[in-house]
Enzyme design. Structure first.
Site, PDB file in Angstrom:
ATOM      1  N   LYS A  45       0.835  -1.193   0.000  1.00 11.31           N
ATOM      2  CA  LYS A  45       0.000   0.000   0.000  1.00 11.31           C
ATOM      3  C   LYS A  45       0.871   1.244   0.000  1.00 11.31           C
ATOM      4  O   LYS A  45       2.071   1.193   0.268  1.00 11.31           O
ATOM      5  CB  LYS A  45      -0.933  -0.004   1.204  1.00 11.31           C
ATOM      6  CG  LYS A  45      -0.233   0.016   2.552  1.00 11.31           C
ATOM      7  CD  LYS A  45      -1.241  -0.032   3.684  1.00 11.31           C
ATOM      8  CE  LYS A  45      -0.548  -0.025   5.044  1.00 11.31           C
ATOM      9  NZ  LYS A  45      -1.518   0.004   6.155  1.00 11.31           N
ATOM     10  N   TYR A 268      15.582  31.385   8.503  1.00 11.93           N
ATOM     11  CA  TYR A 268      14.461  32.223   8.934  1.00 11.93           C
ATOM     12  C   TYR A 268      14.508  32.471  10.425  1.00 11.93           C
ATOM     13  O   TYR A 268      14.646  31.542  11.218  1.00 11.93           O
ATOM     14  CB  TYR A 268      13.134  31.576   8.565  1.00 11.93           C
ATOM     15  CG  TYR A 268      12.805  31.618   7.093  1.00 11.93           C
ATOM     16  CD1 TYR A 268      12.604  32.830   6.444  1.00 11.93           C
ATOM     17  CD2 TYR A 268      12.688  30.447   6.358  1.00 11.93           C
ATOM     18  CE1 TYR A 268      12.306  32.872   5.090  1.00 11.93           C
ATOM     19  CE2 TYR A 268      12.379  30.468   5.006  1.00 11.93           C
ATOM     20  CZ  TYR A 268      12.201  31.689   4.380  1.00 11.93           C
ATOM     21  OH  TYR A 268      11.896  31.740   3.037  1.00 11.93           O
ATOM     22  N   MET A 316      11.205  25.262   3.067  1.00 13.78           N
ATOM     23  CA  MET A 316      10.425  24.433   2.147  1.00 13.78           C
ATOM     24  C   MET A 316      11.328  23.635   1.217  1.00 13.78           C
ATOM     25  O   MET A 316      11.044  22.475   0.905  1.00 13.78           O
ATOM     26  CB  MET A 316       9.467  25.292   1.323  1.00 13.78           C
ATOM     27  CG  MET A 316       8.660  24.487   0.317  1.00 13.78           C
ATOM     28  SD  MET A 316       7.493  25.476  -0.627  1.00 13.78           S
ATOM     29  CE  MET A 316       6.192  25.685   0.589  1.00 13.78           C
TER      30      MET A 316
END
Length: 374
Positions: A45, A268, A316
């Site tokens: 799966k 950041y 990100m």
């Protein structure tokens, strides 16, 4: 396909890549076979836990698995196209059961309620019986038919003969990860009662299955006719009792490096400030690629056989690592995780740093990360 390194004359770097290691899958199935006399279903799966359902299935079947498990009937199509003719079971079925496709692809389906069975019967092609495994709730309360409704489900199945064929009875262990047979005993007893009721209702023979990876590795009383090994295929033992082999390696390029002075704020918010002059290397993966954003101190990657810590916040698209006195050139390859040990972190290491389980790390690798076979 094994990805080749880009020619040195091109500016393109080694792309972030999740590598599948089929030999590790083979070894893990062999370990499972040593722990049980039951048949083994290789559960592929979530696209084989992110490692490619066809690739993982091929390695598992070569090692002795005789069934495949999926969670939606449509997942059988690429498996059949790859030439696998073994039995396949689809359960959970979050979008419902495509009865016609199940018949076409020769897929068994699990049914855990009267309502679900009625819908399956209504959708079943005329003149073709759908092979069904009746799913009993054995203690999860997360699907499966409650024991109080079991007789009603059997009545419905009797009335539907010809449209469905009952070939199996299944359940799931809620606490097998504890590796304590005593906590599995109530589920084993409940499934036996469910199986006996099925046989008394005139169905049979039926294939009985209850255990997933943890039960398969730790408790023979749960093995019945078949065990469903999913996480174990890729090297994850939720019970932490058996040394399995990691079946994935995640690599990514260094896209930038610099020598910075003491006092340099990184990333950041300046969440990290260099306490000395040091080299920083930027690795081209971030939370969009599956790197958890919140990590405990100690998270790191391996470059040239040395583990270097992540510093600053995960972005990100990038993470920053402190390589100390070592100047790491652009284009160097970082190993985010792999099975090698030593400096190379494991999937389990990353799960610990992120406060989660290794399953979420492996299945969370993003779609823009390339896939390869090593």
């Amino acid at each position: 396909m094994l990805l080749a390194a880009p020619p040195a004359t091109l500016s393109r770097l080694h792309p972030p890549t999740l590598w599948t290691l089929p030999e590790a899958v083979t070894r893990n199935v062999q370990r499972a076979r040593a722990a049980t006399d039951a048949r083994i279903m290789a559960v592929v799966k979530a696209d084989g836990y992110g490692l490619g359902a066809v690739t993982v299935a091929r390695a598992a079947l070569a090692a002795g698995a005789t069934w495949l498990g999926i969670t939606a009937v449509a997942e059988a199509v690429p498996l059949r196209r790859a030439g696998f003719d073994v039995p396949i079971l689809s359960w959970l079925n979050p979008a419902g059961i495509d009865a016609a496709l199940a018949v076409e692809q020769g897929v068994d389906v699990a049914v855990g309620s009267v309502e679900e069975l009625r819908q399956l019967v209504a959708d079943a092609p005329a003149g073709a019986g759908v092979r069904v495994h009746l799913h009993l709730d054995t203690g999860m309360a997360r699907g499966g038919c409650p024991l109080d409704d079991w007789s009603a489900l059997l009545d419905e199945a009797r009335a539907a003969r010809g449209r469905v064929e009952v070939v199996g009875v299944m359940g799931h262990l809620p606490r097998a990860d504890e590796a304590d047979p005593a906590v599995n005993a109530p589920a084993v007893l409940r499934l036996r009662h469910g199986r006996d009721a099925v046989l008394r209702a005139g169905f049979g023979p039926v294939l009985v299955h209850l255990a997933a990876t943890s039960g398969a590795l730790t408790d023979p009383a749960t093995h019945a006719d078949l065990v469903r090994v999913g996480a174990g295929l890729v090297g994850i033992d939720p019970s932490l009792t058996t040394a399995l082999t990691g079946a994935a390696r995640f690599t990514a390029p260094v896209v930038h490096s610099a020598l910075v002075p003491a006092g340099t704020a990184v990333g950041y918010g300046g969440a990290h400030v260099a306490d000395r002059a040091t080299h920083l290397a930027v690795v081209g993966v971030g939370y969009a690629d599956g790197i958890p954003r919140e990590l405990a101190r100690g998270a790191g990657v391996a470059i040239d056989g040395v583990r270097h810590p992540l510093v600053g916040r995960v972005s990100m698209d990038q993470v920053v690592v402190d390589t100390g006195a070592a100047a790491v050139p652009r284009g160097a390859v970082a190993t985010v995780f792999g099975p090698e040990g030593g400096a190379v972190p494991s999937v389990q290491d990353w799960a610990g740093w992120a406060g989660t389980i290794p399953h979420t790390i492996l299945t969370g690798i993003g779609s823009r990360v390339e896939r390869g076979i090593a």
